[in-house]
Design a protein around this motif. Structure first.
Motif, mmCIF file in Angstrom:
data_model
loop_
_atom_site.group_PDB
_atom_site.id
_atom_site.type_symbol
_atom_site.label_atom_id
_atom_site.label_comp_id
_atom_site.label_asym_id
_atom_site.label_seq_id
_atom_site.Cartn_x
_atom_site.Cartn_y
_atom_site.Cartn_z
ATOM 1 N N THR A 83 -71.206 31.670 34.576
ATOM 2 C CA THR A 83 -71.406 33.080 34.250
ATOM 3 C C THR A 83 -71.021 33.934 35.440
ATOM 4 O O THR A 83 -71.123 33.482 36.588
ATOM 5 N N LYS A 84 -70.580 35.151 35.192
ATOM 6 C CA LYS A 84 -69.996 35.982 36.240
ATOM 7 C C LYS A 84 -70.842 37.207 36.540
ATOM 8 O O LYS A 84 -71.315 37.888 35.623
ATOM 9 N N HIS A 85 -71.025 37.500 37.826
ATOM 10 C CA HIS A 85 -71.638 38.740 38.297
ATOM 11 C C HIS A 85 -70.564 39.628 38.925
ATOM 12 O O HIS A 85 -69.494 39.142 39.305
ATOM 13 N N THR A 86 -70.860 40.911 39.063
ATOM 14 C CA THR A 86 -69.867 41.825 39.641
ATOM 15 C C THR A 86 -69.801 41.724 41.160
ATOM 16 O O THR A 86 -68.811 42.126 41.770
ATOM 17 N N LYS A 87 -70.883 41.186 41.752
ATOM 18 C CA LYS A 87 -70.917 40.915 43.187
ATOM 19 C C LYS A 87 -71.394 39.473 43.368
ATOM 20 O O LYS A 87 -71.689 38.798 42.382
ATOM 21 N N PRO A 88 -71.447 38.955 44.595
ATOM 22 C CA PRO A 88 -71.848 37.558 44.774
ATOM 23 C C PRO A 88 -73.140 37.204 44.052
ATOM 24 O O PRO A 88 -74.113 37.962 44.061
ATOM 25 N N CYS A 89 -73.140 36.047 43.416
ATOM 26 C CA CYS A 89 -74.331 35.507 42.758
ATOM 27 C C CYS A 89 -75.227 34.936 43.854
ATOM 28 O O CYS A 89 -74.833 34.026 44.574
ATOM 29 N N ALA B 108 -75.443 28.912 42.662
ATOM 30 C CA ALA B 108 -75.019 30.301 42.837
ATOM 31 C C ALA B 108 -73.991 30.316 43.956
ATOM 32 O O ALA B 108 -74.308 29.998 45.107
ATOM 33 N N SER B 109 -72.745 30.647 43.620
ATOM 34 C CA SER B 109 -71.687 30.677 44.630
ATOM 35 C C SER B 109 -70.631 31.690 44.229
ATOM 36 O O SER B 109 -70.394 31.911 43.031
ATOM 37 N N GLY B 110 -69.998 32.304 45.230
ATOM 38 C CA GLY B 110 -69.059 33.366 44.910
ATOM 39 C C GLY B 110 -69.775 34.391 44.054
ATOM 40 O O GLY B 110 -70.915 34.760 44.320
ATOM 41 N N ASN B 111 -69.124 34.839 42.992
ATOM 42 C CA ASN B 111 -69.796 35.761 42.074
ATOM 43 C C ASN B 111 -70.173 35.084 40.758
ATOM 44 O O ASN B 111 -70.332 35.739 39.737
ATOM 45 N N ARG B 112 -70.347 33.744 40.807
ATOM 46 C CA ARG B 112 -70.654 33.004 39.588
ATOM 47 C C ARG B 112 -71.898 32.115 39.734
ATOM 48 O O ARG B 112 -72.148 31.562 40.792
ATOM 49 N N GLY B 113 -72.603 32.003 38.623
ATOM 50 C CA GLY B 113 -73.642 30.993 38.490
ATOM 51 C C GLY B 113 -73.075 29.877 37.643
ATOM 52 O O GLY B 113 -72.571 30.123 36.539
ATOM 53 N N ARG B 114 -73.126 28.651 38.143
ATOM 54 C CA ARG B 114 -72.514 27.527 37.445
ATOM 55 C C ARG B 114 -73.574 26.517 36.997
ATOM 56 O O ARG B 114 -74.486 26.197 37.750
#
Length: 435
Positions: A107-113, A411-417
């Motif tokens: 899932t994607k966030h607009t800023k770092p997750c 939680a890494s980059g702007n995504r939760g995996r």
């Protein structure tokens, strides 16, 4: 702000015996009791027709039983008990399967997750971003995403995201904690110094927020569910009453034996008798859950070391620490002695620090360095597997393990995996989806 007055009116471990209701097995056979649980669970979950079919096939009425327990509750209790049994450590070279984690969804966030967590029953995952938003994800639907891509008609409308809460926090999400017994409740904390209360089935907070005086770094529910342990960028740990927002502080936290710098992580033991705090000052401290007095002090090895996270084992006899030197260590709560060091993977210098925790009912310890997740044998300390090439070379900020099944969130980059766990025998490639 109050001195520590033992705020726990009646945590579950302090309930007088006379107040505890004993549930007796009904006079019917155990099989009938089990069938009742199955049928009533189907009814409670909204499947009355299936429940009727099962009842008819078994020539069973599925009548109400003399017990407040549901099949779901009994299963959750069993999982928790098994979790505790796994944590009665007998150290040595115990052989366990080499795990393979396969990514199912992102899932994607607009800023770092920045944070991730699971609800206490493992049915939902929550991710938080530096933009202040929270996403609630359905775990079963995340498992089914490879079926969506393959065109299975029964799953084509399955969307894991249930809700996005984007207007309540005004800063980086720095903490998410599930309620210990209420299966749909969780709290979040952020750098805006607010603690919000959410229900994964509702589209807005369920009560007014608690407001802190410092940016929040960590949260953990007391096992009674009535209090919240709070760590902030201040050096004194707090305990808040969920109902009225009253704050309690132990005088010991202000004494020379208290922390001298930011508290990175807080954790309550499963029986509420101890809390643990990890700090930038390089120490992990244990506090008495009733008096608030300092019980143990662990000074982590190394010069200018930083304690990033702390976890209790299921039996509360050991704590797991993760520090800036790249080491994950296990300590004995009673003797304060280090009993196991997990094979060093690397230093976190130059990368984003994460955390260390138990996974798969305590069989594994997981942590990260850079964009790689490391998995150890809990009892031997040996590194058994890694998750690599799954995070686009972006630093992992946080990890969460599902308490009910073998899956994790990162939680890494702007995504939760979201990852599922299979062993080598059952290992297979899995399609990967992103929203």
């Amino acid at each position: 702000m109050n001195n520590f007055e033992n705020p726990y009116a009646s945590p579950y471990y302090m309930v007088p015996k006379a107040q505890v209701k004993e549930t007796k097995r009904p006079d019917t056979s155990f099989k009938n009791y089990m069938y009742n649980l199955m049928i009533n669970q189907l009814k409670d979950d909204g499947f009355p027709n299936i429940a009727q079919q099962v009842a008819s096939s078994l020539c069973h009425t599925g009548g109400k039983i003399n017990s407040s327990a549901s099949l779901e509750e009994l299963m959750l209790d069993g999982i928790k008990f098994r979790h505790m049994q796994h944590h009665h450590f007998h150290f040595g070279n115990h052989s366990i399967p080499k795990p393979i984690f396969t990514r199912r969804f992102a899932t994607k966030h607009t800023k770092p997750c920045s944070r991730c967590a699971f609800t206490c029953d493992g049915r939902y995952a929550i991710t938080g971003g530096e933009e202040g938003s929270l996403k609630v994800l359905n775990v079963e639907k995340m498992h089914n995403q490879h079926l969506v891509e393959s065109g299975e008609p029964d799953f084509e409308k399955e969307k894991p995201a249930e809700y996005t809460f984007s207007k309540y926090h005004m800063g980086k999400i720095s903490a998410i904690s599930p309620h210990p017994t209420a299966k749909t409740i969780f709290i979040s904390g952020a750098f805006d110094s607010k603690i919000h209360f959410f229900d994964v089935t509702k589209d807005k907070p369920i009560q007014a927020p608690i407001e802190e005086s410092s940016p929040i770094t960590s949260l953990d529910f007391h096992p009674s569910g009535s209090y919240v342990l709070v760590g902030t960028q201040h050096h004194i740990v707090r305990m808040f009453n969920v109902k009225d927002g009253k704050c309690y502080v132990s005088p010991s936290c202000r004494s020379p034996g208290g922390h001298t710098n930011i508290i990175n992580h807080v954790k309550c033991s499963s029986d509420g008798r101890l809390w643990a705090t990890a700090s930038v000052d390089g120490t992990v401290k244990l506090w008495d859950g009733r008096s608030g007095n300092l019980a143990r002090n662990f000074i982590l090895p190394g010069t200018n070391n930083i304690a990033h996270s702390v976890e209790f084992t299921g039996d509360n006899e050991h704590i797991l620490t993760y520090s800036h030197d790249g080491f994950v260590r296990l300590y004995d709560v009673v003797t304060s002695q280090e009993v196991l060091t997990y094979e060093k993977h690397s230093s976190t210098h130059g990368t984003t620090p994460s955390c260390a925790l138990f996974a798969n009912q305590g069989m594994y310890v997981i942590s990260s360095s850079g964009s790689t997740v490391h998995i150890w044998n809990t009892k031997s300390g040996k590194l058994v597997s890694n998750i690599i090439n799954e995070h686009n070379n972006e630093n992992i900020h946080w990890l969460a393990a599902n308490p009910f099944e073998t899956s994790i969130m990162t939680a890494s980059g702007n995504r939760g995996r979201f990852f599922s766990l299979v062993d080598m025998i059952d290992g297979q490639t899995t399609d990967k989806m992103e929203d």
